[in-house]
Design a protein around this motif. Structure first.
Motif, PDB file in Angstrom:
ATOM      1  N   LEU A  21       0.690  -1.279  -0.071  1.00 44.49           N
ATOM      2  CA  LEU A  21      -0.010   0.115  -0.022  1.00 44.49           C
ATOM      3  C   LEU A  21       0.776   1.306   0.134  1.00 44.49           C
ATOM      4  O   LEU A  21       0.567   2.346  -0.478  1.00 44.49           O
ATOM      5  N   GLY A  22       1.856   1.276   0.422  1.00 42.57           N
ATOM      6  CA  GLY A  22       3.027   2.322   0.545  1.00 42.57           C
ATOM      7  C   GLY A  22       3.421   2.687  -0.690  1.00 42.57           C
ATOM      8  O   GLY A  22       4.126   3.816  -0.935  1.00 42.57           O
ATOM      9  N   ALA A  23       3.263   1.639  -2.006  1.00 39.97           N
ATOM     10  CA  ALA A  23       3.836   2.137  -3.231  1.00 39.97           C
ATOM     11  C   ALA A  23       3.206   3.343  -3.947  1.00 39.97           C
ATOM     12  O   ALA A  23       3.522   3.918  -4.678  1.00 39.97           O
ATOM     13  N   LYS A  24       2.191   4.047  -3.341  1.00 39.24           N
ATOM     14  CA  LYS A  24       1.445   5.055  -3.826  1.00 39.24           C
ATOM     15  C   LYS A  24       0.787   5.165  -5.021  1.00 39.24           C
ATOM     16  O   LYS A  24       1.247   5.977  -5.814  1.00 39.24           O
ATOM     17  N   GLY A  25       0.149   3.958  -5.406  1.00 37.87           N
ATOM     18  CA  GLY A  25      -0.455   3.958  -6.779  1.00 37.87           C
ATOM     19  C   GLY A  25       0.514   3.510  -7.939  1.00 37.87           C
ATOM     20  O   GLY A  25       0.201   3.250  -9.024  1.00 37.87           O
ATOM     21  N   GLN A  26       1.950   3.072  -7.473  1.00 35.02           N
ATOM     22  CA  GLN A  26       2.809   2.848  -8.516  1.00 35.02           C
ATOM     23  C   GLN A  26       2.640   1.138  -8.671  1.00 35.02           C
ATOM     24  O   GLN A  26       2.780   0.533  -7.530  1.00 35.02           O
ATOM     25  N   SER A  27       2.103   0.554  -9.765  1.00 30.00           N
ATOM     26  CA  SER A  27       1.814  -0.718  -9.859  1.00 30.00           C
ATOM     27  C   SER A  27       3.057  -1.918  -9.597  1.00 30.00           C
ATOM     28  O   SER A  27       2.893  -2.685  -9.068  1.00 30.00           O
ATOM     29  N   THR A  28       4.199  -1.060  -9.950  1.00 28.09           N
ATOM     30  CA  THR A  28       5.419  -2.099 -10.048  1.00 28.09           C
ATOM     31  C   THR A  28       6.367  -1.073  -9.547  1.00 28.09           C
ATOM     32  O   THR A  28       6.378   0.138  -9.952  1.00 28.09           O
ATOM     33  N   PRO A  29       7.411  -1.488  -8.770  1.00 27.03           N
ATOM     34  CA  PRO A  29       8.451  -0.502  -8.579  1.00 27.03           C
ATOM     35  C   PRO A  29       9.471  -0.641  -9.590  1.00 27.03           C
ATOM     36  O   PRO A  29       9.567  -1.472 -10.520  1.00 27.03           O
ATOM     37  N   CYS A  30      10.355   0.431  -9.536  1.00 18.85           N
ATOM     38  CA  CYS A  30      11.355   0.721 -10.845  1.00 18.85           C
ATOM     39  C   CYS A  30      12.475  -0.393 -10.616  1.00 18.85           C
ATOM     40  O   CYS A  30      13.034  -0.578  -9.254  1.00 18.85           O
ATOM     41  N   THR A  31      12.800  -1.197 -11.395  1.00 13.33           N
ATOM     42  CA  THR A  31      13.688  -2.362 -11.221  1.00 13.33           C
ATOM     43  C   THR A  31      14.994  -2.099 -11.791  1.00 13.33           C
ATOM     44  O   THR A  31      15.901  -2.848 -11.835  1.00 13.33           O
ATOM     45  N   SER A  32      15.193  -0.835 -12.484  1.00 15.22           N
ATOM     46  CA  SER A  32      16.620  -0.215 -12.861  1.00 15.22           C
ATOM     47  C   SER A  32      17.424   0.429 -11.853  1.00 15.22           C
ATOM     48  O   SER A  32      16.723   1.170 -10.974  1.00 15.22           O
ATOM     49  N   THR A  33      18.530   0.552 -12.124  1.00 16.58           N
ATOM     50  CA  THR A  33      19.551   1.481 -11.149  1.00 16.58           C
ATOM     51  C   THR A  33      18.970   2.718 -11.641  1.00 16.58           C
ATOM     52  O   THR A  33      18.568   3.001 -12.762  1.00 16.58           O
ATOM     53  N   PHE A  34      19.350   3.782 -10.940  1.00 15.75           N
ATOM     54  CA  PHE A  34      19.461   5.318 -11.049  1.00 15.75           C
ATOM     55  C   PHE A  34      20.052   5.521 -12.325  1.00 15.75           C
ATOM     56  O   PHE A  34      19.773   6.030 -13.538  1.00 15.75           O
ATOM     57  N   PHE A  35      21.521   4.987 -12.713  1.00 16.09           N
ATOM     58  CA  PHE A  35      22.194   5.208 -13.689  1.00 16.09           C
ATOM     59  C   PHE A  35      21.670   4.790 -14.872  1.00 16.09           C
ATOM     60  O   PHE A  35      21.623   5.124 -15.899  1.00 16.09           O
ATOM     61  N   SER A  36      21.206   3.182 -14.906  1.00 18.04           N
ATOM     62  CA  SER A  36      20.611   2.487 -16.201  1.00 18.04           C
ATOM     63  C   SER A  36      19.533   3.452 -16.510  1.00 18.04           C
ATOM     64  O   SER A  36      19.248   3.368 -17.752  1.00 18.04           O
ATOM     65  N   ALA A  37      18.569   3.756 -15.576  1.00 12.02           N
ATOM     66  CA  ALA A  37      17.315   4.537 -16.108  1.00 12.02           C
ATOM     67  C   ALA A  37      17.469   5.712 -16.672  1.00 12.02           C
ATOM     68  O   ALA A  37      17.126   6.058 -17.739  1.00 12.02           O
ATOM     69  N   LEU A  38      18.708   6.617 -16.068  1.00 12.47           N
ATOM     70  CA  LEU A  38      19.135   7.749 -16.753  1.00 12.47           C
ATOM     71  C   LEU A  38      19.754   7.529 -18.240  1.00 12.47           C
ATOM     72  O   LEU A  38      19.403   8.387 -19.294  1.00 12.47           O
ATOM     73  N   LEU A  67      10.721   2.803 -20.401  1.00 11.04           N
ATOM     74  CA  LEU A  67      11.178   2.908 -19.012  1.00 11.04           C
ATOM     75  C   LEU A  67       9.838   2.779 -18.030  1.00 11.04           C
ATOM     76  O   LEU A  67      10.287   2.171 -16.876  1.00 11.04           O
ATOM     77  N   GLY A  68       8.912   3.432 -18.361  1.00 13.05           N
ATOM     78  CA  GLY A  68       7.750   3.325 -17.317  1.00 13.05           C
ATOM     79  C   GLY A  68       7.752   4.505 -16.230  1.00 13.05           C
ATOM     80  O   GLY A  68       8.674   5.120 -16.073  1.00 13.05           O
ATOM     81  N   GLN A  69       6.664   4.516 -15.948  1.00 13.73           N
ATOM     82  CA  GLN A  69       6.334   5.680 -14.700  1.00 13.73           C
ATOM     83  C   GLN A  69       7.066   5.334 -13.739  1.00 13.73           C
ATOM     84  O   GLN A  69       7.502   6.336 -13.031  1.00 13.73           O
ATOM     85  N   PRO A  70       7.105   4.279 -12.938  1.00 19.27           N
ATOM     86  CA  PRO A  70       7.934   4.091 -11.809  1.00 19.27           C
ATOM     87  C   PRO A  70       9.226   4.495 -11.817  1.00 19.27           C
ATOM     88  O   PRO A  70       9.956   5.445 -10.980  1.00 19.27           O
ATOM     89  N   PHE A 100       0.602   7.612 -18.159  1.00 14.84           N
ATOM     90  CA  PHE A 100       1.307   7.537 -16.761  1.00 14.84           C
ATOM     91  C   PHE A 100       0.405   8.332 -15.557  1.00 14.84           C
ATOM     92  O   PHE A 100       0.151   9.546 -15.841  1.00 14.84           O
ATOM     93  N   GLU A 101       0.438   7.645 -14.714  1.00 18.15           N
ATOM     94  CA  GLU A 101      -0.230   8.498 -13.371  1.00 18.15           C
ATOM     95  C   GLU A 101       1.100   9.472 -12.996  1.00 18.15           C
ATOM     96  O   GLU A 101       2.196   9.258 -13.318  1.00 18.15           O
ATOM     97  N   PRO A 102       0.682  10.690 -12.495  1.00 20.29           N
ATOM     98  CA  PRO A 102       1.630  11.678 -12.307  1.00 20.29           C
ATOM     99  C   PRO A 102       2.504  11.160 -11.110  1.00 20.29           C
ATOM    100  O   PRO A 102       2.001  10.328 -10.296  1.00 20.29           O
TER     101      PRO A 102
END
Length: 107
Positions: A21-38, A67-70, A100-102
């Motif tokens: 429930l703490g994910a605040k509406g994000q269906s899945t967490p980001c599985t990328s590292t910060f650098f790889s997402a960047l 990349l996706g919203q999360p 995407f959700e905001p």
């Protein structure tokens, strides 16, 4: 009936529910590292430069959707990125017609 007598399994069940429930509406967490997402969003660098009038390219929009919203929210809420206007980055989903959700912005 021992499951109901023990408090330990209930604790883990409650902890799991709070985490979900703490994910605040994000269906899945980001599985990328910060650098790889960047790195994945490199095609968007001209569209997110401060005061940039350049709209996102097709390559940028494809990268945003892949990349996706999360992960986009993960980037926006991460450490400052030189040459990136966070407000411009937040507008990418809308400009790319991604549904995407905001992002919840952490201050």
């Amino acid at each position: 009936m021992k499951l109901f007598e023990s408090k330990v399994p209930w604790f883990f069940l409650v902890l799991y529910c709070v985490t979900i429930l703490g994910a605040k509406g994000q269906s899945t967490p980001c599985t990328s590292t910060f650098f790889s997402a960047l790195v994945q969003l490199l095609p968007c660098r001209t569209a997110v430069a401060p005061f940039s009038p350049i709209p996102p390219s097709d390559d940028c929009c494809n990268a945003v959707m892949a990349l996706g919203q999360p992960c986009l929210c993960f980037l926006v809420n991460g450490p400052p990125i030189s040459g990136v206007d966070r407000n411009m980055a937040l507008q990418l989903p809308e400009k790319c017609a991604a549904n995407f959700e905001p992002c919840d912005i952490m201050k």
